[in-house]
Design an enzyme around this catalytic site. Structure first.
Site, PDB file in Angstrom:
ATOM      1  N   TYR A 160      34.109  69.401  48.257  1.00  0.00           N
ATOM      2  CA  TYR A 160      33.356  70.638  48.514  1.00  0.00           C
ATOM      3  C   TYR A 160      31.860  70.326  48.575  1.00  0.00           C
ATOM      4  CZ  TYR A 160      32.343  75.695  48.199  1.00  0.00           C
ATOM      5  OH  TYR A 160      31.925  76.989  48.445  1.00  0.00           O
ATOM      6  N   SER A 177      26.843  77.028  50.869  1.00  0.00           N
ATOM      7  CA  SER A 177      27.002  77.262  49.426  1.00  0.00           C
ATOM      8  C   SER A 177      25.794  76.651  48.744  1.00  0.00           C
ATOM      9  CB  SER A 177      28.273  76.562  48.922  1.00  0.00           C
ATOM     10  OG  SER A 177      28.345  76.570  47.510  1.00  0.00           O
ATOM     11  N   LYS A 194      29.862  70.726  52.062  1.00  0.00           N
ATOM     12  CA  LYS A 194      28.865  71.799  52.120  1.00  0.00           C
ATOM     13  C   LYS A 194      27.467  71.227  52.394  1.00  0.00           C
ATOM     14  CE  LYS A 194      31.447  75.517  51.569  1.00  0.00           C
ATOM     15  NZ  LYS A 194      31.530  76.581  52.591  1.00  0.00           N
TER      16      LYS A 194
HETATM   17  N1  LIG Z   1      33.031  82.594  45.915  1.00  0.00           N
HETATM   18  C1  LIG Z   1      32.002  81.806  45.671  1.00  0.00           C
HETATM   19  O1  LIG Z   1      31.605  81.664  44.501  1.00  0.00           O
HETATM   20  C2  LIG Z   1      31.287  81.101  46.792  1.00  0.00           C
HETATM   21  C3  LIG Z   1      30.032  80.532  46.514  1.00  0.00           C
HETATM   22  C4  LIG Z   1      29.361  79.875  47.533  1.00  0.00           C
HETATM   23  C5  LIG Z   1      29.899  79.796  48.800  1.00  0.00           C
HETATM   24  N2  LIG Z   1      31.127  80.357  49.043  1.00  0.00           N
HETATM   25  C6  LIG Z   1      31.630  80.240  50.413  1.00  0.00           C
HETATM   26  O2  LIG Z   1      31.817  81.541  50.951  1.00  0.00           O
HETATM   27  C7  LIG Z   1      32.788  81.495  51.994  1.00  0.00           C
HETATM   28  C8  LIG Z   1      33.781  82.607  51.792  1.00  0.00           C
HETATM   29  O3  LIG Z   1      34.483  82.360  50.592  1.00  0.00           O
HETATM   30  P1  LIG Z   1      34.986  83.510  49.601  1.00  0.00           P
HETATM   31  O4  LIG Z   1      34.361  83.266  48.287  1.00  0.00           O
HETATM   32  O5  LIG Z   1      34.890  84.826  50.245  1.00  0.00           O
HETATM   33  O6  LIG Z   1      36.500  83.014  49.428  1.00  0.00           O
HETATM   34  P2  LIG Z   1      37.879  83.691  49.838  1.00  0.00           P
HETATM   35  O7  LIG Z   1      38.888  82.671  49.443  1.00  0.00           O
HETATM   36  O8  LIG Z   1      37.949  85.067  49.321  1.00  0.00           O
HETATM   37  O9  LIG Z   1      37.770  83.774  51.442  1.00  0.00           O
HETATM   38  C9  LIG Z   1      37.931  82.674  52.286  1.00  0.00           C
HETATM   39  C10 LIG Z   1      38.669  83.157  53.515  1.00  0.00           C
HETATM   40  O10 LIG Z   1      38.734  82.068  54.439  1.00  0.00           O
HETATM   41  C11 LIG Z   1      40.011  82.098  55.029  1.00  0.00           C
HETATM   42  N3  LIG Z   1      40.345  80.787  55.561  1.00  0.00           N
HETATM   43  C12 LIG Z   1      40.601  79.641  54.881  1.00  0.00           C
HETATM   44  N4  LIG Z   1      40.940  78.665  55.724  1.00  0.00           N
HETATM   45  C13 LIG Z   1      40.891  79.187  56.974  1.00  0.00           C
HETATM   46  C14 LIG Z   1      41.134  78.665  58.267  1.00  0.00           C
HETATM   47  N5  LIG Z   1      41.553  77.395  58.444  1.00  0.00           N
HETATM   48  N6  LIG Z   1      40.962  79.477  59.326  1.00  0.00           N
HETATM   49  C15 LIG Z   1      40.584  80.774  59.165  1.00  0.00           C
HETATM   50  N7  LIG Z   1      40.346  81.322  57.959  1.00  0.00           N
HETATM   51  C16 LIG Z   1      40.500  80.539  56.869  1.00  0.00           C
HETATM   52  C17 LIG Z   1      40.953  82.524  53.918  1.00  0.00           C
HETATM   53  O11 LIG Z   1      42.186  83.035  54.418  1.00  0.00           O
HETATM   54  C18 LIG Z   1      40.109  83.577  53.212  1.00  0.00           C
HETATM   55  O12 LIG Z   1      40.360  84.881  53.716  1.00  0.00           O
HETATM   56  C19 LIG Z   1      33.387  80.082  51.948  1.00  0.00           C
HETATM   57  O13 LIG Z   1      32.793  79.290  52.940  1.00  0.00           O
HETATM   58  C20 LIG Z   1      32.989  79.591  50.565  1.00  0.00           C
HETATM   59  O14 LIG Z   1      32.933  78.182  50.505  1.00  0.00           O
HETATM   60  C21 LIG Z   1      31.820  81.014  48.085  1.00  0.00           C
END
Ligand SMILES: NC(=O)c1ccc[n+]([C@@H]2O[C@H](COP(=O)([O-])OP(=O)(O)OC[C@H]3O[C@@H](n4cnc5c(N)ncnc54)[C@H](O)[C@@H]3O)[C@@H](O)[C@H]2O)c1
Length: 263
Positions: free
Chosen positions: A151, A138, A155
């Site tokens: 977080y 992130s 991260k």
């Molecule tokens: N959305 C944002 O703004 C953003 C920004 C930067 C980084 N991220 C990162 O991107 C990645 C994906 O996030 P997203 O935004 O698609 O969120 P999201 O919540 O849509 O997806 C996260 C997925 O991870 C799964 N998950 C959670 N815990 C788990 C576990 N123990 N085992 C297996 N699966 C698990 C959830 O079921 C979900 O489907 C994450 O690492 C998040 O930190 C997101």
């Protein structure tokens, strides 16, 4: 790396960014896309949409046995793993008051699961003379996630681990990328905004909120260029530079933004 004929695993593959990666990798001609997620029904819904190259798997990334079993099963089904995307992630939306269980969950999902993945895939990848790890970290891993101490901390650790892998194994053919987006329009951010969390509001005020498909576009380009840092929001590079050159000035600017949002 291009995606043609590649065997890919995506953890958190049912989520916003993970499902966009699955669709995009299939469109790029991947031979197999394994969509692994805690939410097995949601993973199946993604693979139903992607088509026959996709395979759904139930997985808790915090359980090393399950990660190892997924890797063994994928190698048995498809012969190899070319690209492992450690993408599952969680927020806590809190500061130091978050209890140990919350910190532990963030640590296990955001960091330790990347270690489990590397342990499981490295032997075969190194024996074959190469492979690719994409770690979804992130912008919080190179800057600060306002409003979320665990977080931010985990991260940063995830970026550190990815860099360590890259430095240690690049000469043996392993390539590593750390994906560091800022705001992306997924359930993670939407839930934070709906709950009025300060961190989500700071993200929304800090720049464009990209679609998961735009993030997938950046990933395909970043993998093709085999770049360590994949920054779907290019301004994050400038922010990181400013933070490195003038940490006090950078933090003062962030505090000013927070005061404005709180007013
Ligand atoms: N959305 C944002 O703004 C953003 C920004 C930067 C980084 N991220 C990162 O991107 C990645 C994906 O996030 P997203 O935004 O698609 O969120 P999201 O919540 O849509 O997806 C996260 C997925 O991870 C799964 N998950 C959670 N815990 C788990 C576990 N123990 N085992 C297996 N699966 C698990 C959830 O079921 C979900 O489907 C994450 O690492 C998040 O930190 C997101």
């Amino acid at each position: 790396m291009n995606l043609t004929d590649r065997v890919v695993v995506i953890t958190g593959g049912a989520g916003g960014i993970g499902s966009a990666l699955a669709r995009r990798f299939a469109a790029e001609g991947a031979a197999a896309v394994v969509v692994a997620d805690l939410d097995a029904d949601a993973a199946r819904a993604v693979t139903d949409g992607v088509g026959p190259v996709a395979h759904a798997a139930a997985l808790d990334v915090t359980d090393e046995e399950q990660v190892r079993a997924l890797v063994v099963d994928t190698e048995r089904r498809y012969g190899r793993i070319d690209l492992f995307c450690a993408n599952a992630g969680v927020t806590t939306s809190g500061g130091v008051e978050v209890d140990d269980a919350g910190w532990d969950r963030a640590w296990r999902v955001n960091v330790l699961s990347h270690v489990y993945a590397a342990r499981a895939v490295l032997p075969a990848m190194l024996a074959r003379g190469g492979g690719y790890l994409l770690h979804t970290c992130s912008a919080a891993g190179v800057l600060t996630a306002v409003g979320d101490a665990a977080y931010t901390t985990t991260k940063h650790a995830a970026v550190g681990f990815a860099e360590w892998l890259s430095v240690t194994y690049r000469d043996q053919g392993l390539r590593v990328s750390a994906l560091c987006p800022q705001g992306v329009d997924t359930p993670m951010l939407a839930e934070g905004l709906a709950a009025g969390h300060l961190g989500a509001r700071v993200i929304a005020a800090s720049g464009a909120v990209l679609t998961p498909d735009q993030v997938a576009d950046s990933v395909v380009v970043g993998l093709a260029e085999e770049r360590f840092l994949i920054l779907p929001h290019p301004e994050v590079a400038a922010y990181a530079l400013r933070r490195a050159e003038d940490p006090d000035g950078w933090q003062a600017g962030l505090r000013k933004l927070v005061r404005r949002l709180r007013a």
